[in-house]
Design an enzyme around this catalytic site. Structure first.
Site, PDB file in Angstrom:
ATOM      1  N   LYS A   1       0.828  -1.210   0.000  1.00 31.85           N
ATOM      2  CA  LYS A   1       0.000   0.000   0.000  1.00 31.85           C
ATOM      3  C   LYS A   1       0.867   1.266   0.000  1.00 31.85           C
ATOM      4  O   LYS A   1       2.057   1.219   0.303  1.00 31.85           O
ATOM      5  CB  LYS A   1      -0.943  -0.033   1.210  1.00 31.85           C
TER       6      LYS A   1
ATOM      7  N   TYR B   1     -12.389  -1.459  -3.454  1.00 26.80           N
ATOM      8  CA  TYR B   1     -12.906  -1.541  -2.087  1.00 26.80           C
ATOM      9  C   TYR B   1     -14.421  -1.331  -2.018  1.00 26.80           C
ATOM     10  O   TYR B   1     -14.951  -0.911  -0.982  1.00 26.80           O
ATOM     11  CB  TYR B   1     -12.173  -0.550  -1.183  1.00 26.80           C
TER      12      TYR B   1
ATOM     13  N   PHE C   1     -15.358   4.685   7.338  1.00 28.54           N
ATOM     14  CA  PHE C   1     -13.984   5.043   6.968  1.00 28.54           C
ATOM     15  C   PHE C   1     -13.735   4.999   5.461  1.00 28.54           C
ATOM     16  O   PHE C   1     -12.598   5.189   5.015  1.00 28.54           O
ATOM     17  CB  PHE C   1     -12.981   4.135   7.700  1.00 28.54           C
TER      18      PHE C   1
ATOM     19  N   ARG D   1       2.463  -6.562   8.976  1.00 26.18           N
ATOM     20  CA  ARG D   1       1.771  -5.410   9.563  1.00 26.18           C
ATOM     21  C   ARG D   1       2.371  -5.042  10.916  1.00 26.18           C
ATOM     22  O   ARG D   1       2.479  -3.863  11.246  1.00 26.18           O
ATOM     23  CB  ARG D   1       0.272  -5.689   9.652  1.00 26.18           C
TER      24      ARG D   1
ATOM     25  N   ASN E   1      -1.972   0.335   6.801  1.00 25.77           N
ATOM     26  CA  ASN E   1      -1.477  -0.935   7.333  1.00 25.77           C
ATOM     27  C   ASN E   1      -0.625  -1.730   6.347  1.00 25.77           C
ATOM     28  O   ASN E   1      -0.588  -2.955   6.395  1.00 25.77           O
ATOM     29  CB  ASN E   1      -2.634  -1.770   7.916  1.00 25.77           C
TER      30      ASN E   1
ATOM     31  N   HIS F   1      -2.104  -5.441   1.632  1.00 24.62           N
ATOM     32  CA  HIS F   1      -3.413  -6.071   1.471  1.00 24.62           C
ATOM     33  C   HIS F   1      -3.223  -7.558   1.189  1.00 24.62           C
ATOM     34  O   HIS F   1      -2.253  -7.939   0.533  1.00 24.62           O
ATOM     35  CB  HIS F   1      -4.163  -5.430   0.294  1.00 24.62           C
TER      36      HIS F   1
ATOM     37  N   GLU G   1      -9.918 -10.000  -7.640  1.00 29.09           N
ATOM     38  CA  GLU G   1      -8.944  -8.920  -7.464  1.00 29.09           C
ATOM     39  C   GLU G   1      -7.794  -9.048  -8.457  1.00 29.09           C
ATOM     40  O   GLU G   1      -7.311  -8.040  -8.991  1.00 29.09           O
ATOM     41  CB  GLU G   1      -8.448  -8.913  -6.015  1.00 29.09           C
TER      42      GLU G   1
HETATM   43  P1  GTP Z   1      -7.240  -5.663   3.300  1.00 27.40           P
HETATM   44  O1  GTP Z   1      -6.297  -6.810   3.148  1.00 27.40           O
HETATM   45  O2  GTP Z   1      -6.639  -4.331   2.877  1.00 27.40           O
HETATM   46  O3  GTP Z   1      -8.588  -5.923   2.661  1.00 27.40           O
HETATM   47  O4  GTP Z   1      -7.444  -5.528   4.883  1.00 27.40           O
HETATM   48  P2  GTP Z   1      -8.290  -6.471   5.830  1.00 27.40           P
HETATM   49  O5  GTP Z   1      -8.993  -7.534   5.057  1.00 27.40           O
HETATM   50  O6  GTP Z   1      -7.392  -6.896   6.932  1.00 27.40           O
HETATM   51  O7  GTP Z   1      -9.337  -5.428   6.405  1.00 27.40           O
HETATM   52  P3  GTP Z   1     -10.746  -4.962   5.789  1.00 27.40           P
HETATM   53  O8  GTP Z   1     -11.000  -5.613   4.470  1.00 27.40           O
HETATM   54  O9  GTP Z   1     -11.753  -5.083   6.855  1.00 27.40           O
HETATM   55  O10 GTP Z   1     -10.483  -3.404   5.559  1.00 27.40           O
HETATM   56  C1  GTP Z   1      -9.898  -2.950   4.349  1.00 27.40           C
HETATM   57  C2  GTP Z   1      -8.935  -1.827   4.665  1.00 27.40           C
HETATM   58  O11 GTP Z   1      -9.664  -0.705   5.149  1.00 27.40           O
HETATM   59  C3  GTP Z   1      -7.944  -2.127   5.797  1.00 27.40           C
HETATM   60  O12 GTP Z   1      -6.824  -2.875   5.397  1.00 27.40           O
HETATM   61  C4  GTP Z   1      -7.563  -0.734   6.218  1.00 27.40           C
HETATM   62  O13 GTP Z   1      -6.623  -0.138   5.301  1.00 27.40           O
HETATM   63  C5  GTP Z   1      -8.895  -0.010   6.124  1.00 27.40           C
HETATM   64  N1  GTP Z   1      -9.626  -0.058   7.407  1.00 27.40           N
HETATM   65  C6  GTP Z   1     -10.193  -1.142   8.011  1.00 27.40           C
HETATM   66  N2  GTP Z   1     -10.790  -0.816   9.166  1.00 27.40           N
HETATM   67  C7  GTP Z   1     -10.615   0.532   9.291  1.00 27.40           C
HETATM   68  C8  GTP Z   1     -11.017   1.503  10.263  1.00 27.40           C
HETATM   69  O14 GTP Z   1     -11.663   1.179  11.268  1.00 27.40           O
HETATM   70  N3  GTP Z   1     -10.648   2.804  10.032  1.00 27.40           N
HETATM   71  C9  GTP Z   1      -9.949   3.190   8.927  1.00 27.40           C
HETATM   72  N4  GTP Z   1      -9.613   4.477   8.761  1.00 27.40           N
HETATM   73  N5  GTP Z   1      -9.555   2.302   7.992  1.00 27.40           N
HETATM   74  C10 GTP Z   1      -9.871   1.010   8.164  1.00 27.40           C
HETATM   75 MG    MG Z   2     -10.133  -7.133   3.330  1.00 30.95          MG
END
Ligand code: GTP
Ligand code: MG
Length: 140
Positions: free
Chosen positions: A10, A50, A58, A103, A113, A116, A127
């Site tokens: 990222k 996304y 968010f 991470r 973070n 992905h 994807e």
């Molecule tokens: P990805 O591998 O990026 O999909 O992450 P994930 O599967 O561990 O998390 P998720 O799909 O739930 O969320 C997608 C992305 O949104 C995260 O990786 C973060 O970059 C962002 N994100 C998730 N939760 C939060 C939150 O509470 N606040 C904010 N600002 N960003 C968030």
């Molecule tokens: Mg995810």
């Protein structure tokens, strides 16, 4: 279980020049890179990628972050790729991520973070197809 997954280094990690270190760890951990491309997502890319999060509070911040700079998109191969890679990258929130995960070592915050990883075989293939054509992927 599928043997492919999709990842993004990222904009936070890319901007901090962690790309090489993260790629080293990916390869040293036994994952194979089948395709890689540097991109700078526009609004359409990020909103499309996304889309599942569009109702989240968010979402706008996430889109701003993902379009803030270049990143590296990759196709990864491994046995049980999705689950293995999710374990390798660690929990969404770096504060909860296990020791030795990407991470834990490179992420700044729950949003910024570093990396992905696809969350299912179906999403991995969606994807991959979102960012790659078959002729850009080794072995296809
Ligand atoms: P990805 O591998 O990026 O999909 O992450 P994930 O599967 O561990 O998390 P998720 O799909 O739930 O969320 C997608 C992305 O949104 C995260 O990786 C973060 O970059 C962002 N994100 C998730 N939760 C939060 C939150 O509470 N606040 C904010 N600002 N960003 C968030
Ligand atoms: Mg995810």
């Amino acid at each position: 279980m599928g043997n492919r997954t999709f990842t993004i280094i990222k904009p936070d990690a890319f901007g901090k020049k962690y790309t090489g270190k993260i790629i080293d760890r990916i390869l040293e951990s036994g994952f194979e890179i089948l395709g890689a491309r540097m991109i700078h997502m526009n609004q359409n890319d990020a909103r499309g990628f996304y889309a599942v999060h569009q109702e989240k509070p968010f979402f706008n911040d996430l889109i701003e972050f993902m379009t803030s700079g270049p990143c590296l998109v990759m196709v990864i191969a491994h046995e049980n790729a999705v689950e293995s890679f999710r374990k390798f990258i660690g929990s969404t929130n770096p504060a909860d991520a296990a020791e030795g995960t990407i991470r834990r070592d490179f992420a700044e915050s729950v949003q910024n973070n570093a990396i992905h990883g696809s969350d299912s075989d179906i999403n991995a293939e969606k994807e991959i197809a979102f960012f790659f054509t078959p002729n850009q992927i080794h072995g296809t």
